[in-house]
Each structure stands twice: as structure tokens, then as C-alpha cells.
Design a protein around this motif. Structure first.
Motif, PDB file in Angstrom:
ATOM      1  N   PHE A  99      -2.497   5.551  -7.471  1.00  0.00           N
ATOM      2  CA  PHE A  99      -3.593   4.890  -8.187  1.00  0.00           C
ATOM      3  C   PHE A  99      -3.449   3.392  -7.988  1.00  0.00           C
ATOM      4  CE2 PHE A  99      -3.499   8.855 -10.381  1.00  0.00           C
ATOM      5  CZ  PHE A  99      -4.795   9.067 -10.804  1.00  0.00           C
ATOM      6  N   ILE A 100      -4.564   2.700  -8.043  1.00  0.00           N
ATOM      7  CA  ILE A 100      -4.476   1.238  -8.117  1.00  0.00           C
ATOM      8  C   ILE A 100      -5.524   0.773  -9.127  1.00  0.00           C
ATOM      9  CG2 ILE A 100      -6.062   0.788  -6.160  1.00  0.00           C
ATOM     10  CD1 ILE A 100      -4.048  -1.600  -5.513  1.00  0.00           C
ATOM     11  N   ARG A 101      -5.101  -0.164  -9.975  1.00  0.00           N
ATOM     12  CA  ARG A 101      -5.998  -0.601 -11.036  1.00  0.00           C
ATOM     13  C   ARG A 101      -6.837  -1.779 -10.590  1.00  0.00           C
ATOM     14  NH1 ARG A 101      -4.990   2.846 -14.544  1.00  0.00           N
ATOM     15  NH2 ARG A 101      -2.857   3.514 -14.957  1.00  0.00           N
ATOM     16  N   LYS A 102      -8.118  -1.723 -10.993  1.00  0.00           N
ATOM     17  CA  LYS A 102      -9.038  -2.819 -10.699  1.00  0.00           C
ATOM     18  C   LYS A 102      -8.925  -3.849 -11.820  1.00  0.00           C
ATOM     19  CE  LYS A 102     -12.737  -0.043  -8.652  1.00  0.00           C
ATOM     20  NZ  LYS A 102     -14.128   0.347  -8.874  1.00  0.00           N
ATOM     21  N   PRO A 103      -9.035  -5.120 -11.566  1.00  0.00           N
ATOM     22  CA  PRO A 103      -9.130  -5.705 -10.232  1.00  0.00           C
ATOM     23  C   PRO A 103      -7.751  -5.726  -9.567  1.00  0.00           C
ATOM     24  CG  PRO A 103      -9.161  -7.433 -11.887  1.00  0.00           C
ATOM     25  CD  PRO A 103      -9.115  -6.153 -12.632  1.00  0.00           C
ATOM     26  N   PHE A 104      -7.711  -5.448  -8.274  1.00  0.00           N
ATOM     27  CA  PHE A 104      -6.404  -5.367  -7.604  1.00  0.00           C
ATOM     28  C   PHE A 104      -6.183  -6.556  -6.675  1.00  0.00           C
ATOM     29  CE2 PHE A 104      -9.418  -2.249  -5.789  1.00  0.00           C
ATOM     30  CZ  PHE A 104      -9.765  -2.926  -4.638  1.00  0.00           C
ATOM     31  N   ARG A 105      -4.913  -6.833  -6.450  1.00  0.00           N
ATOM     32  CA  ARG A 105      -4.544  -7.898  -5.503  1.00  0.00           C
ATOM     33  C   ARG A 105      -4.599  -7.319  -4.090  1.00  0.00           C
ATOM     34  NH1 ARG A 105       0.214 -11.537  -7.382  1.00  0.00           N
ATOM     35  NH2 ARG A 105       0.762 -11.139  -5.217  1.00  0.00           N
ATOM     36  N   ALA A 106      -5.032  -8.152  -3.159  1.00  0.00           N
ATOM     37  CA  ALA A 106      -5.175  -7.694  -1.771  1.00  0.00           C
ATOM     38  C   ALA A 106      -3.842  -7.217  -1.203  1.00  0.00           C
ATOM     39  CB  ALA A 106      -5.739  -8.820  -0.906  1.00  0.00           C
ATOM     40  N   ASP A 107      -2.783  -8.002  -1.428  1.00  0.00           N
ATOM     41  CA  ASP A 107      -1.486  -7.630  -0.838  1.00  0.00           C
ATOM     42  C   ASP A 107      -0.955  -6.323  -1.426  1.00  0.00           C
ATOM     43  OD1 ASP A 107      -1.151  -8.841  -3.273  1.00  0.00           O
ATOM     44  OD2 ASP A 107       0.714  -9.862  -2.746  1.00  0.00           O
ATOM     45  N   VAL A 108      -1.231  -6.115  -2.735  1.00  0.00           N
ATOM     46  CA  VAL A 108      -0.758  -4.877  -3.368  1.00  0.00           C
ATOM     47  C   VAL A 108      -1.513  -3.671  -2.795  1.00  0.00           C
ATOM     48  CG1 VAL A 108      -0.583  -3.616  -5.551  1.00  0.00           C
ATOM     49  CG2 VAL A 108      -0.067  -6.064  -5.478  1.00  0.00           C
ATOM     50  N   LEU A 109      -2.824  -3.812  -2.638  1.00  0.00           N
ATOM     51  CA  LEU A 109      -3.611  -2.710  -2.073  1.00  0.00           C
ATOM     52  C   LEU A 109      -3.119  -2.365  -0.663  1.00  0.00           C
ATOM     53  CD1 LEU A 109      -6.008  -0.727  -2.257  1.00  0.00           C
ATOM     54  CD2 LEU A 109      -7.447  -2.498  -1.252  1.00  0.00           C
ATOM     55  N   LEU A 110      -2.901  -3.378   0.146  1.00  0.00           N
ATOM     56  CA  LEU A 110      -2.455  -3.138   1.529  1.00  0.00           C
ATOM     57  C   LEU A 110      -1.100  -2.426   1.556  1.00  0.00           C
ATOM     58  CD1 LEU A 110      -3.538  -6.459   3.290  1.00  0.00           C
ATOM     59  CD2 LEU A 110      -4.322  -4.154   3.858  1.00  0.00           C
ATOM     60  N   LYS A 111      -0.197  -2.886   0.663  1.00  0.00           N
ATOM     61  CA  LYS A 111       1.151  -2.283   0.644  1.00  0.00           C
ATOM     62  C   LYS A 111       1.085  -0.820   0.204  1.00  0.00           C
ATOM     63  CE  LYS A 111       4.772  -5.630   0.551  1.00  0.00           C
ATOM     64  NZ  LYS A 111       4.042  -6.787   1.065  1.00  0.00           N
ATOM     65  N   ARG A 112       0.283  -0.555  -0.822  1.00  0.00           N
ATOM     66  CA  ARG A 112       0.254   0.810  -1.344  1.00  0.00           C
ATOM     67  C   ARG A 112      -0.429   1.767  -0.375  1.00  0.00           C
ATOM     68  NH1 ARG A 112      -0.165  -0.156  -7.830  1.00  0.00           N
ATOM     69  NH2 ARG A 112       0.390   2.029  -7.950  1.00  0.00           N
ATOM     70  N   VAL A 113      -1.482   1.296   0.259  1.00  0.00           N
ATOM     71  CA  VAL A 113      -2.138   2.124   1.283  1.00  0.00           C
ATOM     72  C   VAL A 113      -1.180   2.336   2.460  1.00  0.00           C
ATOM     73  CG1 VAL A 113      -3.972   2.108   3.027  1.00  0.00           C
ATOM     74  CG2 VAL A 113      -4.517   1.594   0.656  1.00  0.00           C
ATOM     75  N   GLY A 114      -0.468   1.279   2.823  1.00  0.00           N
ATOM     76  CA  GLY A 114       0.516   1.378   3.913  1.00  0.00           C
ATOM     77  C   GLY A 114       1.586   2.405   3.595  1.00  0.00           C
ATOM     78  N   ASN A 115       2.051   2.398   2.350  1.00  0.00           N
ATOM     79  CA  ASN A 115       3.073   3.379   1.934  1.00  0.00           C
ATOM     80  C   ASN A 115       2.557   4.805   2.091  1.00  0.00           C
ATOM     81  OD1 ASN A 115       4.972   1.500   1.305  1.00  0.00           O
ATOM     82  ND2 ASN A 115       4.515   1.445  -0.883  1.00  0.00           N
ATOM     83  N   ILE A 116       1.320   5.014   1.655  1.00  0.00           N
ATOM     84  CA  ILE A 116       0.748   6.365   1.740  1.00  0.00           C
ATOM     85  C   ILE A 116       0.658   6.806   3.199  1.00  0.00           C
ATOM     86  CG2 ILE A 116      -1.416   7.659   1.469  1.00  0.00           C
ATOM     87  CD1 ILE A 116      -1.795   6.258  -1.191  1.00  0.00           C
ATOM     88  N   LEU A 117       0.149   5.929   4.040  1.00  0.00           N
ATOM     89  CA  LEU A 117      -0.030   6.309   5.451  1.00  0.00           C
ATOM     90  C   LEU A 117       1.318   6.551   6.128  1.00  0.00           C
ATOM     91  CD1 LEU A 117      -3.008   3.955   6.350  1.00  0.00           C
ATOM     92  CD2 LEU A 117      -3.070   6.438   6.106  1.00  0.00           C
ATOM     93  N   ASN A 118       2.326   5.765   5.755  1.00  0.00           N
ATOM     94  CA  ASN A 118       3.670   6.002   6.319  1.00  0.00           C
ATOM     95  C   ASN A 118       4.206   7.361   5.884  1.00  0.00           C
ATOM     96  OD1 ASN A 118       3.803   3.637   7.687  1.00  0.00           O
ATOM     97  ND2 ASN A 118       4.820   2.505   6.055  1.00  0.00           N
ATOM     98  N   THR A 119       3.988   7.664   4.599  1.00  0.00           N
ATOM     99  CA  THR A 119       4.451   8.953   4.083  1.00  0.00           C
ATOM    100  C   THR A 119       3.744  10.103   4.804  1.00  0.00           C
ATOM    101  OG1 THR A 119       4.760   7.921   1.941  1.00  0.00           O
ATOM    102  CG2 THR A 119       4.754  10.321   1.972  1.00  0.00           C
ATOM    103  N   ILE A 120       2.444   9.940   5.013  1.00  0.00           N
ATOM    104  CA  ILE A 120       1.682  10.991   5.717  1.00  0.00           C
ATOM    105  C   ILE A 120       2.240  11.166   7.124  1.00  0.00           C
ATOM    106  CG2 ILE A 120      -0.583  11.593   6.693  1.00  0.00           C
ATOM    107  CD1 ILE A 120      -1.794   9.992   4.306  1.00  0.00           C
ATOM    108  N   ASP A 121       2.533  10.041   7.777  1.00  0.00           N
ATOM    109  CA  ASP A 121       3.095  10.104   9.143  1.00  0.00           C
ATOM    110  C   ASP A 121       4.403  10.883   9.151  1.00  0.00           C
ATOM    111  OD1 ASP A 121       1.162   8.854  10.481  1.00  0.00           O
ATOM    112  OD2 ASP A 121       2.132   6.889  10.591  1.00  0.00           O
ATOM    113  N   LYS A 122       5.250  10.577   8.157  1.00  0.00           N
ATOM    114  CA  LYS A 122       6.551  11.261   8.096  1.00  0.00           C
ATOM    115  C   LYS A 122       6.359  12.761   7.876  1.00  0.00           C
ATOM    116  CE  LYS A 122       9.273   7.342   6.566  1.00  0.00           C
ATOM    117  NZ  LYS A 122       9.696   6.600   5.383  1.00  0.00           N
ATOM    118  N   ILE A 123       5.453  13.099   6.950  1.00  0.00           N
ATOM    119  CA  ILE A 123       5.219  14.523   6.659  1.00  0.00           C
ATOM    120  C   ILE A 123       4.677  15.227   7.899  1.00  0.00           C
ATOM    121  CG2 ILE A 123       3.771  16.131   5.328  1.00  0.00           C
ATOM    122  CD1 ILE A 123       3.972  14.033   3.013  1.00  0.00           C
ATOM    123  N   GLN A 124       3.716  14.559   8.568  1.00  0.00           N
ATOM    124  CA  GLN A 124       3.130  15.178   9.763  1.00  0.00           C
ATOM    125  C   GLN A 124       4.177  15.317  10.869  1.00  0.00           C
ATOM    126  OE1 GLN A 124      -0.288  12.686  10.388  1.00  0.00           O
ATOM    127  NE2 GLN A 124      -1.598  14.004   9.157  1.00  0.00           N
TER     128      GLN A 124
END
Lengths: 436, 114
Positions: A99-124
Motif C-alpha cells: 500500500f502507499i498512502r496519498k499524498p505520496f513522495r515520489a522517491d518512496v513510490l519509486l522505491k516501493r514499486v521497485g521492491n515489488i518488481l524485484n520480488t516478482i523477478d525473484k519469484i519468477q
């Protein structure tokens, strides 16, 4: 570049999230749940970042609808202005990754999305490792079995066992690196011989399986066998040189579903029998397993039509050289000849030939025996009968001949064997006697 | 609209800009969109008729846009109104609405004076 679908009915929030994420990812935007579903279908993003509170279809409902429609688990991250943790619990229970709460910081959004995509890569990556053969990238044995077992239960098709002929000498003569190159190329050839919707897997060293959906005619298998053989011979020459003398190729045993079975095990056993016959009859080809239908037999019995009976009894496309039979049929033939000889006192002979190797390499001996079988079959007459009685032994029934003629035949076999690569490291012995 | 005007108005422009990856042009474009939002007008009849559910949905969406832009003077009455509507508080919202609307109008005036 990873692709993210951003969903928000609030235009400014949508533009802002897109502005941030577009710096590192490919993005597609939807302002409603309906639009998001349509975009997911056409764009197939790696993850979805969705507002939680939207009219008509909420973020939770959207995730559920998409996963039901596309029958897959879709990585979802939600944006919310709510501070209530009950929302988080419900979202995580449903499978939200973050989850990310609005209003969100740009750097936080990028980091959290990056974490998810990295995790997906690892799982795949882990999934790929668990399901595929690391060398060829095809499905491994267990996955091939599971996927074909599911598919063949409801989809007609051709189950093929594909065996790489004379692979052992490649390893022995050119080394294991060359062997690996051949295997990888063979997997590529097999993959190109089937469609992306078909299944192809490696189930052993040089053994492969494939299931081709909706292929139910022999002509298609013949074309595939021809293509695979042409391609692997061309590749072997490319890798090992034009003067390469290894008789590399592919043998294919095929069983059609649902006619011959609707589960992996049944189809495998039948295709394996067909493959055995291909191997016995000189390799580099295919055979389709056929169960003679009861109805066909009954019709012949009822009609008493001899012409029809000839059709069933006749040998289809008789190969040159000796009549190669499986062990059991060979025994029947022997017993019949034994009776015939007892009544008519004819000269029928049985010859046992055993391939020997000084080295203790069992695999080499097996490959040498296969090669010997080909030479043997080619040197005998069409009226002679041969079977492979063990991994390195052959039995031959010789009709209407005498010891001196048989000696000539054996010398011919000896000469051809000495010209073969295997003849340098393996010899053979024989015993001869009259049929009793 | 300029950053100076927004600062003078009371907006937290550093915060807003940061959300826009420090892209001033993009931030100012969104601010113009935000203050031109027709929901400043369409929420009024919902409040007057006591349709608190629909008014909440609209106030909530408006709050999301305004907080993203860090337009603090307009955000504050909007946030207060949203929370009261979330709890379906039956009250006279005229004061809060007028406060929000007058702050938005003040910013529009400041923009016009630039």
C-alpha cells in the motif's frame, strides 16, 4: 522495460503517479476499473498500481475481477488516502503486495514499486528454475508430465517421444562441451518444430517429449520428423564439420490423443513402443502407435473378405534389409519355423551375434549395439528375421541357406563394422546353429 | 500561475514540487487543473440537500487532488469537511464549504493579478 498499469479515477493523482513512474518504467493509465481490465488484456503489464477508492469498481473489486478473468495472480499495489489499517488488512488478505498512502513522495513510490518488481523477478526466476531444464530451457521431466497430463485430458493432439540418435559418440569423440551444444541446438529445433501453444520438454539425457495440440494426422508427424532430422544433421555438420561421421538424427514415437489415451502415462507407454520400433528399424524416422480397432477385426470376420484381410495382414512400407521384429514376435516366428522344419526338413538357421567392448562404458556399448543392429539389418536379406534380444545381442533367423553362405554374410558384416567408428573400439562374436 | 504566487498564497510548494519530481512546469499545470476543478461547484447542492454519501465521495476525491498539490489553505477546510462527511455528521456545512471556496477564489484572484 517493466510495464505498470496505473488506475485512478482522480485525474491529478493519476497524472502525478504516471509522471513519477514514467521516469523508470513503461506506464499505461486507466481512469476506471473497466478501462483497466481492457488495458490489462492488451498491454499485459508486470504490475498494477491502483487507487483503492473508486466509483463503480473499487481497487479490491478490480483485483478480484482481473484475477478471475485472466486466471492468474496479478501483482497489485494500492494507493489510498485512508489511514484506517482495516483497509490494509483486507487488502493484504486479498493478495495486495503493498500500500502507499496519498499524498505520496515520489522517491518512496519509486522505491516501493521497485521492491515489488524485484520480488516478482525473484519469484519468477525461482519458478523458472523449478519448472525448466537449466541447459535447454525446455520444461523438465516433472513439469512436462504435469502439463501434458492436464492438456491431453481435454485437448486432442499428438504425443511425441523424441530421442536423439547416436548422441553418445558426440560426447566421446568431441567432448561434453560439444555434447551440450548439440543438446541445446536440438532443444531449439524441437521448439521450432512445435507451436508456442504446444508443450515441449526434456525428460532425460537425450530424451525429449512434446505434445502438439490438435495434431491428429500422421502426415504432420512425418513432416516434423523430416524437419527435425534435417535440422539436427545440418547443425551437427555446422558444429563438427562436414566430414563428421556420427550418424546423428532423431527418432520419434507418436501416440494420438484421445484415440490412444487421455493421460500422460498411457500415451507415454504407447509412444515409447512406437519409438522402440523406430530404433529397431534403423532410427532417423518416426512411427505412429496404432491399436488395431476391434471393429476392424469384427468387420473382417463378419464379411470374410479376403481382400480386406490382406490389407490388415500386409506389411506397410516394408523397409529394405532384414525383417526386424520385437522379441516376442521373433519367438513366435522361431516356433513356427521349428514346426515347419520338423515337417519339411528345410535349412533354417539361427545366428546369435554379441557386440563386445573392452571398455566398461555401458552407454558406449549400447550405442555401438544400436549401430551394429543397423549394419546387421542392412547386410541380411529381406527374408531373414532379426531381433535385438538384449542391449548388445541380436538373434537372426536365416532361411533356405547353408553354412558357407552364412559365412559370406558374416564376413560382409565384419567388413562394414570395421568401417564404422564403433568398429574401432568394439568387436562382435557369434554362434550359429540350425533351428531345432 | 507562478511558484512565488503559490508561496504567497500559503501552498507548501517544496512539498508539491517534490511530488512532481521537481518539475515546475508540470506542477504548475496540475495546480491550474486543481483549482479549476468543477467539483468546487458541484459539491454545494449535495451539501445543501443533505446527500451526505455523495458529498463525501466528492469531497474525498477533491481532498486527494488538493493534498497532492499541497495547496494547504484550501486543503484544510476540505479535509475537515471530508472527515465530518465520512462520519455522515448531519450539520450545516456552509461555513466549511465557504472557507474552502473562498480560499480557492483567493488563489484565482492572485493568479489573475500576476
Amino acid at each position: 522495460m517493466k510495464k505498470i498499469l496505473i488506475v485512478d479515477d482522480e485525474q491529478i493523482s493519476l497524472m502525478m503517479a504516471n509522471h513519477i513512474l514514467a521516469t523508470e518504467y513503461q506506464t499505461v493509465c486507466a481512469s476506471s476499473g473497466r478501462e483497466a481490465i481492457a488495458l490489462y488484456e492488451s498491454e499485459r503489464p508486470d504490475m498494477v498500481l491502483s487507487d483503492l477508492n473508486m466509483p463503480n469498481i473499487s481497487g479490491y473489486e478490480l483485483q478480484k475481477m482481473m484475477e478471475e478473468q485472466f486466471k492468474t495472480s496479478i501483482p497489485f499495489m494500492f494507493m489510498t488516502a485512508e489511514k484506517d489499517e482495516v483497509h490494509d488488512t483486507k487488502g493484504f488478505e486479498q493478495g495486495a503486495l503493498d500500500f502507499i498512502r496519498k499524498p505520496f513522495r515520489a522517491d518512496v513510490l519509486l522505491k516501493r514499486v521497485g521492491n515489488i518488481l524485484n520480488t516478482i523477478d525473484k519469484i519468477q526466476g525461482l519458478s523458472r528454475a523449478a519448472f525448466t531444464d537449466p541447459m535447454t530451457g525446455l520444461l523438465n521431466k516433472v513439469s512436462s508430465q504435469e502439463e501434458i497430463d492436464v492438456l491431453c485430458r481435454h485437448t486432442p493432439g499428438a504425443f511425441m517421444m523424441v530421442d536423439l540418435d547416436s548422441f553418445k559418440p558426440v560426447n566421446d569423440i568431441y567432448g561434453h562441451d560439444m555434447g551440450d551444444k548439440i543438446l541445446i541446438r536440438f532443444a531449439e529445433i524441437l521448439r521450432s518444430a512445435v507451436r508456442t501453444s504446444d508443450i515441449a520438454g526434456r525428460i532425460g539425457g537425450d530424451e525429449f517429449v512434446a505434445y502438439c495440440q490438435n495434431v491428429t494426422v500422421e502426415e504432420v508427424i512425418a513432416e516434423k520428423a523430416k524437419y527435425i532430422n534435417e535440422q539436427i544433421i545440418a547443425s551437427a555438420k555446422e558444429f563438427m564439420g562436414e566430414d563428421m561421421a556420427i550418424p546423428i538424427g532423431a527418432s520419434i514415437g507418436c501416440a494420438f490423443s484421445p484415440k490412444e489415451g487421455t493421460d500422460y502415462k498411457t500415451l507415454y507407454l504407447k509412444a515409447d513402443k512406437a519409438l522402440y520400433n523406430v530404433k529397431q528399424n534403423g532410427k532417423h524416422g518416426y512411427e505412429v502407435y496404432r491399436t488395431v480397432p476391434d471393429s476392424e477385426r469384427k468387420d473382417v470376420q463378419k464379411s470374410g473378405n479376403l481382400a480386406q484381410m490382406f490389407t490388415i495382414l500386409s506389411e506397410r512400407n516394408p523397409a529394405k534389409g532384414a525383417y526386424v521384429l520385437p522379441d516376442e514376435q521373433f519367438r513366435t516366428t522361431y516356433r513356427f519355423l521349428s514346426r515347419y522344419k520338423a515337417n519339411y526338413n528345410r535349412d533354417f538357421w539361427i545366428l546369435m551375434m554379441t557386440v563386445k567392448s573392452e571398455s566398461k562404458d555401458e552407454a558406449e556399448l549400447a550405442d555401438a549395439a544400436d549401430e551394429f543392429g543397423k549394419i546387421l539389418g542392412g547386410c541380411l536379406r529381406q527374408s531373414d528375421v532379426v531381433t535385438k534380444s538384449s542391449k548388445n545381442q541380436f538373434l537372426v533367423l536365416l532361411m533356405e541357406t547353408n553354412r558357407s553362405n552364412i559365412k559370406v554374410i558374416i564376413e560382409r558384416i565384419q567388413k562394414k563394422w570395421e568401417q564404422n567408428d564403433f568398429g574401432k573400439s568394439c568387436g562382435f562374436e557369434y554362434e550359429l546353429d540350425a533351428i531345432r | 500561475m507562478t511558484l512565488a504566487t503559490l508561496k504567497k498564497f500559503g501552498a507548501d510548494t517544496n512539498d508539491g514540487l517534490m511530488r512532481c519530481m521537481n518539475n515546475e512546469e508540470f506542477y504548475l499545470k496540475l495546480v491550474k487543473m486543481g483549482i479549476a476543478d468543477e467539483r468546487f461547484e458541484t459539491i454545494k447542492p449535495l451539501l445543501d440537500s443533505g446527500d451526505l454519501g455523495a458529498a463525501f465521495e466528492m469531497a474525498h476525491a477533491l481532498k486527494g487532488a488538493l493534498t497532492n498539490l499541497s495547496l494547504t489553505p484550501i486543503c484544510e477546510p476540505c479535509i475537515e469537511m471530508t472527515e465530518l462527511l465520512r462520519n455522515r455528521t448531519n450539520m450545516d456545512y456552509t461555513g466549511l464549504y465557504n472557507k474552502m471556496k473562498s480560499e480557492r477564489d483567493r488563489l484565482l484572484s492572485m493568479e489573475a493579478e500576476e
